[in-house]
Design a protein around this motif. Structure first.
Motif, PDB file in Angstrom:
ATOM      1  N   LYS A  83     -36.836 -30.271  -4.406  1.00 27.29           N
ATOM      2  CA  LYS A  83     -35.910 -31.235  -5.018  1.00 27.29           C
ATOM      3  C   LYS A  83     -35.577 -32.309  -4.001  1.00 27.29           C
ATOM      4  O   LYS A  83     -35.216 -32.021  -2.866  1.00 27.29           O
ATOM      5  CB  LYS A  83     -34.640 -30.545  -5.505  1.00 27.29           C
ATOM      6  N   SER A  84     -35.709 -33.565  -4.418  1.00 25.62           N
ATOM      7  CA  SER A  84     -35.391 -34.675  -3.527  1.00 25.62           C
ATOM      8  C   SER A  84     -33.979 -35.181  -3.794  1.00 25.62           C
ATOM      9  O   SER A  84     -33.501 -35.166  -4.933  1.00 25.62           O
ATOM     10  CB  SER A  84     -36.389 -35.813  -3.741  1.00 25.62           C
ATOM     11  N   ASP A  85     -33.332 -35.645  -2.742  1.00 32.09           N
ATOM     12  CA  ASP A  85     -32.005 -36.248  -2.884  1.00 32.09           C
ATOM     13  C   ASP A  85     -32.096 -37.660  -3.471  1.00 32.09           C
ATOM     14  O   ASP A  85     -31.099 -38.230  -3.894  1.00 32.09           O
ATOM     15  CB  ASP A  85     -31.299 -36.315  -1.527  1.00 32.09           C
ATOM     16  N   ASN A  86     -33.302 -38.200  -3.463  1.00 33.74           N
ATOM     17  CA  ASN A  86     -33.534 -39.548  -3.975  1.00 33.74           C
ATOM     18  C   ASN A  86     -33.771 -39.466  -5.485  1.00 33.74           C
ATOM     19  O   ASN A  86     -34.781 -38.934  -5.940  1.00 33.74           O
ATOM     20  CB  ASN A  86     -34.744 -40.163  -3.266  1.00 33.74           C
ATOM     21  N   SER A  87     -32.852 -40.005  -6.269  1.00 34.56           N
ATOM     22  CA  SER A  87     -32.951 -39.901  -7.729  1.00 34.56           C
ATOM     23  C   SER A  87     -34.152 -40.669  -8.289  1.00 34.56           C
ATOM     24  O   SER A  87     -34.564 -40.429  -9.432  1.00 34.56           O
ATOM     25  CB  SER A  87     -31.663 -40.428  -8.380  1.00 34.56           C
TER      26      SER A  87
END
Length: 256
Positions: A83-87
């Motif tokens: 999961k990336s923190d970048n939406s």
């Protein structure tokens, strides 16, 4: 004597651990999902051109998309989804090369954010926005910490200019692949600023599919020369596109 042997054992273990860490290579692939509605492209079937739908996207989930092609490759192991923190990143996947200590991180960016994808990619070629992922006991550096950075998708620089932090933060050697139409013409001024080595880029229109990416990476892992890597990319492109090897060699080139 026992203490001396124990001390030597600890030193050897640390040396091997450091050696293993130094031998790790990382590749970061930035994929701007194909998007009929938000990119200046010739429209493709809606399922392939849904820039918010990675599953079937032409550059990601389709047969020759990065996700599917590398998952099906006998040379790579799919490690995990992260999961990336970048939406703006809809899917992030980690792969490991089966016969070397090389890791590949692939990011699928929402197609409507192709401009930000391009900025993130160019900044990374300057060594910026580095981050790490821990796998087993290894610290894997991606973003600007990667040795090889690749972009796959529409050449958004045909449609817009970008601004960002493009001055290199260090003198570390970084290589770049840009699988997008006429990328040499459009990325040249940016790469001159970031000081990255243009390993493979293009001189005309092309289909940025993953077989060309994999062939380029194969040569890079083997330590081939830049010219050999570009030749491998051309051979792969001709194999799938049936465009003629001379045309493929004119299309996929290396260096400034």
């Amino acid at each position: 004597m026992k203490k001396l042997l124990l001390l030597l054992s600890v030193i050897i273990c640390l040396a091997f651990s450091k050696s293993d860490e130094d031998s790790v290579k990382t590749i970061h692939v930035f994929v701007a999902l194909c998007d009929n509605d938000n990119q200046g492209i010739v429209p493709v079937p809606s399922k392939l051109g849904n820039g918010q739908g990675p599953k079937n996207n032409l550059y990601w989930g389709a047969l020759y998309g990065v996700k599917t092609y590398f998952k099906n490759s006998k040379d790579w192991t799919f490690v995990k989804s992260i999961k990336s923190d970048n939406s703006k990143i809809l899917e992030r996947l980690l792969f490991k090369h089966k016969s070397s200590n090389t890791f590949l991180l692939a990011d699928a960016y929402d197609g409507k954010h192709i401009k930000q994808t391009t900025i993130d990619y160019i900044e990374a070629t300057a060594g910026r926005n580095s981050f790490s992922i821990t796998y087993n006991s290894s610290k894997l550096n991606f973003g600007g910490g990667s040795e090889l950075l690749a972009y796959v998708g529409h050449d958004g620089l045909m449609d817009f200019n970008v601004e960002g932090n493009f001055s290199p933060i260090n003198k570390a050697k970084r290589d770049a692949i840009v699988l997008a139409c006429a990328s040499k013409s459009y990325y040249k001024t940016y790469f001159e600023k970031t000081k990255v080595n243009p390993l493979v880029w293009t001189t005309g229109l092309m289909a940025p599919e993953a077989y060309t990416l994999k062939a380029s990476i194969d040569g890079w892992i083997l330590g081939e020369s830049d010219a050999q890597i570009a030749e491998g990319a051309a051979q792969a492109y001709h194999k799938y596109q049936k465009c003629g090897i001379k045309g493929a060699r004119r299309l996929l080139v290396t260096g400034f």
